[in-house]
Design an enzyme around this catalytic site. Structure first.
Site, PDB file in Angstrom:
ATOM      1  N   PHE A  69     -10.119  48.565  41.620  1.00 15.94           N
ATOM      2  CA  PHE A  69      -9.793  49.660  40.877  1.00 15.94           C
ATOM      3  C   PHE A  69     -11.813  49.492  40.032  1.00 15.94           C
ATOM      4  O   PHE A  69     -12.313  48.932  40.253  1.00 15.94           O
ATOM      5  CB  PHE A  69      -8.897  49.433  40.174  1.00 15.94           C
ATOM      6  CG  PHE A  69      -7.839  50.916  40.583  1.00 15.94           C
ATOM      7  CD1 PHE A  69      -7.566  50.725  41.733  1.00 15.94           C
ATOM      8  CD2 PHE A  69      -7.284  51.329  39.420  1.00 15.94           C
ATOM      9  CE1 PHE A  69      -6.758  51.986  42.147  1.00 15.94           C
ATOM     10  CE2 PHE A  69      -5.677  52.479  39.554  1.00 15.94           C
ATOM     11  CZ  PHE A  69      -5.734  52.387  40.938  1.00 15.94           C
ATOM     12  N   ARG A 126     -14.986  56.452  36.653  1.00 23.60           N
ATOM     13  CA  ARG A 126     -15.132  57.669  37.094  1.00 23.60           C
ATOM     14  C   ARG A 126     -15.697  59.017  36.168  1.00 23.60           C
ATOM     15  O   ARG A 126     -16.819  59.948  37.576  1.00 23.60           O
ATOM     16  CB  ARG A 126     -14.132  58.002  36.655  1.00 23.60           C
ATOM     17  CG  ARG A 126     -12.637  57.251  37.100  1.00 23.60           C
ATOM     18  CD  ARG A 126     -11.471  57.552  37.089  1.00 23.60           C
ATOM     19  NE  ARG A 126     -10.494  56.707  37.370  1.00 23.60           N
ATOM     20  CZ  ARG A 126      -8.459  56.653  37.466  1.00 23.60           C
ATOM     21  NH1 ARG A 126      -8.724  57.545  36.487  1.00 23.60           N
ATOM     22  NH2 ARG A 126      -8.347  55.866  38.610  1.00 23.60           N
ATOM     23  N   HIS A 167      -8.106  65.134  34.611  1.00 25.56           N
ATOM     24  CA  HIS A 167      -6.631  64.000  35.071  1.00 25.56           C
ATOM     25  C   HIS A 167      -6.279  63.184  33.911  1.00 25.56           C
ATOM     26  O   HIS A 167      -4.793  63.450  33.887  1.00 25.56           O
ATOM     27  CB  HIS A 167      -7.162  62.615  35.723  1.00 25.56           C
ATOM     28  CG  HIS A 167      -6.782  61.846  36.390  1.00 25.56           C
ATOM     29  ND1 HIS A 167      -5.928  62.040  37.111  1.00 25.56           N
ATOM     30  CD2 HIS A 167      -6.873  60.626  35.872  1.00 25.56           C
ATOM     31  CE1 HIS A 167      -4.895  60.987  37.137  1.00 25.56           C
ATOM     32  NE2 HIS A 167      -5.652  60.152  36.890  1.00 25.56           N
ATOM     33  N   GLU A 216      -7.963  56.963  43.191  1.00 30.48           N
ATOM     34  CA  GLU A 216      -8.713  55.994  43.417  1.00 30.48           C
ATOM     35  C   GLU A 216      -9.196  55.003  44.234  1.00 30.48           C
ATOM     36  O   GLU A 216      -9.985  53.888  44.878  1.00 30.48           O
ATOM     37  CB  GLU A 216      -9.505  55.533  41.421  1.00 30.48           C
ATOM     38  CG  GLU A 216     -10.327  54.419  41.983  1.00 30.48           C
ATOM     39  CD  GLU A 216     -10.801  54.230  40.467  1.00 30.48           C
ATOM     40  OE1 GLU A 216     -10.927  55.277  39.480  1.00 30.48           O
ATOM     41  OE2 GLU A 216     -11.181  52.806  39.459  1.00 30.48           O
ATOM     42  N   HIS A 229     -11.592  63.609  36.847  1.00 27.70           N
ATOM     43  CA  HIS A 229     -11.589  62.711  37.734  1.00 27.70           C
ATOM     44  C   HIS A 229     -12.236  62.469  39.175  1.00 27.70           C
ATOM     45  O   HIS A 229     -12.107  64.017  39.205  1.00 27.70           O
ATOM     46  CB  HIS A 229     -10.038  61.874  38.177  1.00 27.70           C
ATOM     47  CG  HIS A 229      -9.627  60.942  39.607  1.00 27.70           C
ATOM     48  ND1 HIS A 229     -10.236  60.860  40.828  1.00 27.70           N
ATOM     49  CD2 HIS A 229      -8.892  60.330  38.789  1.00 27.70           C
ATOM     50  CE1 HIS A 229      -9.561  60.301  41.197  1.00 27.70           C
ATOM     51  NE2 HIS A 229      -8.674  58.981  40.135  1.00 27.70           N
ATOM     52  N   ARG A 256     -11.119  56.144  30.186  1.00 24.72           N
ATOM     53  CA  ARG A 256     -10.001  55.558  31.104  1.00 24.72           C
ATOM     54  C   ARG A 256     -10.589  54.253  31.953  1.00 24.72           C
ATOM     55  O   ARG A 256     -11.233  54.902  33.442  1.00 24.72           O
ATOM     56  CB  ARG A 256      -9.240  56.030  30.747  1.00 24.72           C
ATOM     57  CG  ARG A 256      -8.300  54.881  31.385  1.00 24.72           C
ATOM     58  CD  ARG A 256      -6.426  56.337  31.093  1.00 24.72           C
ATOM     59  NE  ARG A 256      -6.790  57.175  32.174  1.00 24.72           N
ATOM     60  CZ  ARG A 256      -6.289  56.893  33.709  1.00 24.72           C
ATOM     61  NH1 ARG A 256      -4.942  55.791  33.502  1.00 24.72           N
ATOM     62  NH2 ARG A 256      -5.765  57.368  34.345  1.00 24.72           N
TER      63      ARG A 256
HETATM   64  C1  LIG Z   1      -1.692  62.509  39.586  1.00 24.97           C
HETATM   65  C2  LIG Z   1      -2.151  60.947  38.822  1.00 24.97           C
HETATM   66  C3  LIG Z   1      -1.937  59.820  39.326  1.00 24.97           C
HETATM   67  C4  LIG Z   1      -1.953  58.397  38.031  1.00 24.97           C
HETATM   68  N1  LIG Z   1      -2.234  57.769  38.858  1.00 24.97           N
HETATM   69  C5  LIG Z   1      -2.134  56.529  37.036  1.00 24.97           C
HETATM   70  C6  LIG Z   1      -2.178  55.354  38.612  1.00 24.97           C
HETATM   71  O1  LIG Z   1      -2.460  54.843  38.966  1.00 24.97           O
HETATM   72  N2  LIG Z   1      -2.642  54.397  37.259  1.00 24.97           N
HETATM   73  C7  LIG Z   1      -2.159  54.480  35.766  1.00 24.97           C
HETATM   74  O2  LIG Z   1      -2.829  53.418  34.878  1.00 24.97           O
HETATM   75  N3  LIG Z   1      -2.188  55.641  35.715  1.00 24.97           N
HETATM   76  C8  LIG Z   1      -2.336  56.678  36.252  1.00 24.97           C
HETATM   77  N4  LIG Z   1      -1.809  58.239  35.798  1.00 24.97           N
HETATM   78  C9  LIG Z   1      -1.919  58.257  34.900  1.00 24.97           C
HETATM   79  C10 LIG Z   1      -0.349  57.874  34.398  1.00 24.97           C
HETATM   80  O3  LIG Z   1       0.748  58.464  35.338  1.00 24.97           O
HETATM   81  C11 LIG Z   1       0.370  58.287  32.889  1.00 24.97           C
HETATM   82  O4  LIG Z   1      -0.781  58.193  31.616  1.00 24.97           O
HETATM   83  C12 LIG Z   1       1.319  58.149  32.394  1.00 24.97           C
HETATM   84  O5  LIG Z   1       2.262  58.129  33.382  1.00 24.97           O
HETATM   85  C13 LIG Z   1       1.955  58.513  31.143  1.00 24.97           C
HETATM   86  O6  LIG Z   1       3.295  57.910  31.090  1.00 24.97           O
HETATM   87  P1  LIG Z   1       4.147  58.006  29.755  1.00 24.97           P
HETATM   88  O7  LIG Z   1       5.038  57.947  29.704  1.00 24.97           O
HETATM   89  O8  LIG Z   1       2.757  58.338  28.068  1.00 24.97           O
HETATM   90  O9  LIG Z   1       3.977  59.887  29.198  1.00 24.97           O
HETATM   91  P2  LIG Z   1       4.672  61.082  30.743  1.00 24.97           P
HETATM   92  O10 LIG Z   1       4.880  60.555  32.004  1.00 24.97           O
HETATM   93  O11 LIG Z   1       4.074  62.748  31.142  1.00 24.97           O
HETATM   94  O12 LIG Z   1       6.478  61.050  30.060  1.00 24.97           O
HETATM   95  C14 LIG Z   1       6.257  62.390  29.371  1.00 24.97           C
HETATM   96  C15 LIG Z   1       8.434  62.620  29.062  1.00 24.97           C
HETATM   97  O13 LIG Z   1       7.706  63.238  27.834  1.00 24.97           O
HETATM   98  C16 LIG Z   1       8.721  65.069  28.336  1.00 24.97           C
HETATM   99  N5  LIG Z   1       8.206  65.253  26.980  1.00 24.97           N
HETATM  100  C17 LIG Z   1       7.443  65.782  27.342  1.00 24.97           C
HETATM  101  N6  LIG Z   1       7.433  67.442  26.514  1.00 24.97           N
HETATM  102  C18 LIG Z   1       8.228  67.323  25.807  1.00 24.97           C
HETATM  103  C19 LIG Z   1       9.365  68.492  24.747  1.00 24.97           C
HETATM  104  N7  LIG Z   1       7.928  69.003  24.172  1.00 24.97           N
HETATM  105  N8  LIG Z   1      10.372  68.111  25.284  1.00 24.97           N
HETATM  106  C20 LIG Z   1      11.166  66.962  25.255  1.00 24.97           C
HETATM  107  N9  LIG Z   1      10.990  66.313  25.617  1.00 24.97           N
HETATM  108  C21 LIG Z   1       8.968  66.508  26.108  1.00 24.97           C
HETATM  109  C22 LIG Z   1       8.356  64.845  29.475  1.00 24.97           C
HETATM  110  O14 LIG Z   1      10.413  65.494  29.929  1.00 24.97           O
HETATM  111  C23 LIG Z   1       8.672  63.270  29.722  1.00 24.97           C
HETATM  112  O15 LIG Z   1      10.303  62.868  29.912  1.00 24.97           O
HETATM  113  C24 LIG Z   1      -2.091  58.815  36.845  1.00 24.97           C
HETATM  114  C25 LIG Z   1      -1.982  60.501  36.246  1.00 24.97           C
HETATM  115  C26 LIG Z   1      -2.095  61.832  37.427  1.00 24.97           C
HETATM  116  C27 LIG Z   1      -1.709  62.696  37.299  1.00 24.97           C
END
Ligand SMILES: Cc1cc2nc3c(=O)[nH]c(=O)nc-3n(C[C@H](O)[C@H](O)[C@H](O)COP(=O)(O)OP(=O)(O)OC[C@H]3O[C@@H](n4cnc5c(N)ncnc54)[C@H](O)[C@@H]3O)c2cc1C
Length: 596
Positions: free
Chosen positions: A133, A303, A367, A272, A249, A401
């Site tokens: 990566f 990036r 991103h 990526e 990104h 990041r």
């Molecule tokens: C398209 C894409 C591809 C990616 N690919 C990668 C990758 O390959 N590798 C990598 O390391 N990272 C990647 N990332 C980043 C990574 O996916 C995220 O940073 C990570 O999944 C975040 O996880 P989280 O548990 O912090 O939040 P999230 O998975 O965003 O979960 C947030 C949770 O909070 C809840 N929530 C939000 N607001 C409220 C509210 N007001 N009230 C109640 N519930 C709420 C939502 O419903 C959800 O359940 C990518 C991001 C994107 C957008």
């Protein structure tokens, strides 16, 4: 967990109450892993809630992989080199302690996910495969094809179900119950029934995602990453940090927006991993332009470097008609592409493009927000009992990041915060009576007043105006006058937001109206910080200050001023441990050409 009870007075809308020891707001990888840690340590009244149904969180959209120094192919890799790469990419604005915590934990976390059934892509020997990566010295990114996030979250949800952790779906939290010193729970509403709910909790874990979708061109789902987590914490009296650092990104889909089939895909991520598996970038003149910007690391440079190179090619007239450049992996065999990048291949195939035969068009897109809630080494904010983890927290990524590090952060900090809370837990919280009158009941009254309004402006119009403002005024290339103008325009959007036309509590327009409030906080912080940081570093690029300024080796913190409004202060960054410094001194670096 206690039975819901109902409190009603004539003046205050009815609401139900739920008592738990720990409330986890967010059911992505971070929230799920924190809840699992708590359950494994014997805490049996944690409630996890999210805005969507079980197993559906933004994490499922993560594609390319998750980092950890397993050394499957490169045994010389180590947690210390992982930490060193992370600090280098973060331009040394990361908190070295948090970076070290994540890097040290990850080999165990990856192995544990394997034990829980994660469907990793594997080597011929059956080991967890790892790929290159960007800007990483070794193959350190474990993956499940190009649907790593989906596989990760399914694994965690299965584990949470085995442990019988309760989950409440379709609940939107709108405010934390806090007196600025300590947190006592949260309030929100059931998005299906419109019921108001007060959650009394001894500890609250905010795992509610990030703020990258405050921009109109972004990789997030339209209804996620609007800054809920940071805004809720800020409102509760916690500090935010590093909000000015937003990762653009390099490879979002560049499409003909007048074509209804393609338009919804504008800005969506082309992982990526396409470059990690050998994809090459070309401008409209057929030149592999990264030779000019980064002859050693080429397409796999950081990036921000690749994103600015693409922006420059387009600005100088060497872009495609859709305002992007070409990303080409057609020199690889079709079988290889289908095995390593199955979802990408399918997506483009459905749109009539065969990645094994032709290039796709890409351009930068918002991103990831590196900033978020300021927390200590255990994920706790300076509001007692309030934790922030995953994409909601700040500190791991600094000014930029590494791909694969945010999924790593979710599971690593899920464990750290869960462990910390389990150590100190002493039963469900009790909301002080005065907070019912000063925080809880006014919030329910505000929500009731926000529903079914007959205001002047459509919610979507205000939502989109804000996103456009951010792209125009605080995008990839920033400048003081533009940022000032952005802050002025934000005031106008704020006024419009107080005069919106909303549907009932169960409508999408109501959810988006609440989101606009969260977005305004996140947007203001980004604009203010980007103006204050008069230098260029990592993802933050100021055309009027294009160089790194060493006197800016500080983090910017954002908090509510005593007199109202947002105020900022800066603090110097910590120093890496001896082990990480030694890895930094060794000067590891990816040699892209070994890929060819
Ligand atoms: C398209 C894409 C591809 C990616 N690919 C990668 C990758 O390959 N590798 C990598 O390391 N990272 C990647 N990332 C980043 C990574 O996916 C995220 O940073 C990570 O999944 C975040 O996880 P989280 O548990 O912090 O939040 P999230 O998975 O965003 O979960 C947030 C949770 O909070 C809840 N929530 C939000 N607001 C409220 C509210 N007001 N009230 C109640 N519930 C709420 C939502 O419903 C959800 O359940 C990518 C991001 C994107 C957008």
């Amino acid at each position: 967990m206690s039975q819901p009870s109902t409190a009603t007075t004539d003046a205050v809308p009815a609401y139900t109450e739920v008592d738990v020891s720990v409330l986890v707001i967010g059911a992505g990888a971070a929230g799920a892993r924190a809840a699992i840690e708590l359950a494994e340590q014997g805490i049996d009244d944690t409630l996890v809630l999210g805005k969507r149904s079980h197993g559906d969180a933004h994490t499922t959209w993560a594609r390319g992989g998750i980092n950890g120094a397993l050394g499957t192919h490169d045994p010389e890799d180590s947690w210390a080199i992982h930490a060193a790469d992370t600090l280098n990419e973060g331009h040394f604005l990361n908190d070295p302690i948090k970076v070290e915590t994540v890097a040290k934990q990850m080999p165990d976390r990856l192995q544990e996910l394997d034990d829980w059934g994660m469907e990793y892509s594997r080597t011929e020997n059956g080991e967890i495969d790892q790929r290159y990566f960007g800007a990483q010295s070794f193959r350190r990114t474990a993956f499940a094809g190009d649907h790593t996030g989906e596989s990760l979250l399914h694994t965690l949800v299965d584990r949470a179900q085995e442990l019988e952790i309760p989950y409440r779906e379709d609940v939107m939290i709108t405010k934390l119950v806090s007196d600025g010193e300590a947190v006592y729970g949260a309030v929100g509403f059931d998005m299906d029934s419109g019921e108001f709910v007060l959650f009394n909790a001894g500890s609250v874990v905010l795992a509610a995602g990030g703020y990258a979708a405050i921009y109109n061109r972004h990789t997030s789902r339209d209804d996620e990453n609007n800054g809920d987590g940071p805004a809720l914490a800020y409102d509760a009296g916690a500090e935010l940090m590093d909000m000015e650092f937003v990762q653009f990104h390099p490879t979002g889909m560049a499409v003909d927006e007048s074509d209804p089939e393609w338009e919804p895909w504008s800005g969506r991520l082309v992982t990526e991993a396409v470059r990690g598996e050998g994809g090459r970038l070309f401008n409209s003149e057929g030149e592999r332009f990264m030779e000019r910007y980064s002859p050693d690391q080429m397409e796999l440079d950081a990036r921000d470097v690749v994103a600015r190179a693409i922006a420059e090619e387009v600005a100088e007239g060497r872009g495609t008609d859709t305002g992007g450049v070409y990303l080409d992996i057609s020199h690889r065999e079709a079988d290889f592409i289908q095995e390593r990048l199955p979802r990408m291949y399918e997506r483009f195939q459905e749109l009539g493009v065969d990645m094994a035969e032709e290039a796709v068009e890409v351009a930068p897109t918002s991103h990831y927000g590196m900033g978020g809630v300021a927390v200590d080494a255990h994920g706790e904010t300076d509001v007692d009992g309030l934790f922030a983890i995953g994409e909601t927290m700040a500190g791991v990524h600094g000014a930029n990041r590494l791909g694969g590090n945010s999924l790593a952060e979710t599971v690593a900090y899920g464990v750290v915060a869960g462990d910390r809370i389990a150590d100190r837990i002493d039963g469900p919280g009790t909301v002080p009576d005065d907070l019912r009158e000063t925080v809880i009941e006014p919030q329910f009254a505000d929500l009731a007043a926000l529903a079914n309004t007959d205001g002047t402006y459509a919610v979507t119009a205000v939502f989109e105006e804000l996103q456009e403002l951010m792209w125009e005024h605080a995008g990839l290339l920033r400048e003081e006058g533009q940022l000032d103008a952005g802050l002025d325009k934000l005031d106008t959007v704020r006024q419009k937001a107080s005069d919106m036309n909303t549907g009932p509590l169960t409508s999408e327009s109501f959810e988006f109206a609440v989101d606009v409030g969260f977005m305004l906080t996140a947007a203001e912080a980004v604009l203010r910080g980007a103006k204050q940081r008069a230098e260029s570093r990592g993802a933050h690029y100021r055309t009027d200050h294009p160089a790194v300024d060493e006197t800016w080796q500080h983090n910017i913190y954002y908090e509510q001023a005593d007199v109202g409004g947002m105020t900022t202060h800066t603090e110097p960054v910590g120093v890496p441990s001896e082990a990480v410094q030694a890895a930094l001194d060794e000067g590891h670096e990816l040699d892209y050409h070994q890929l060819e």
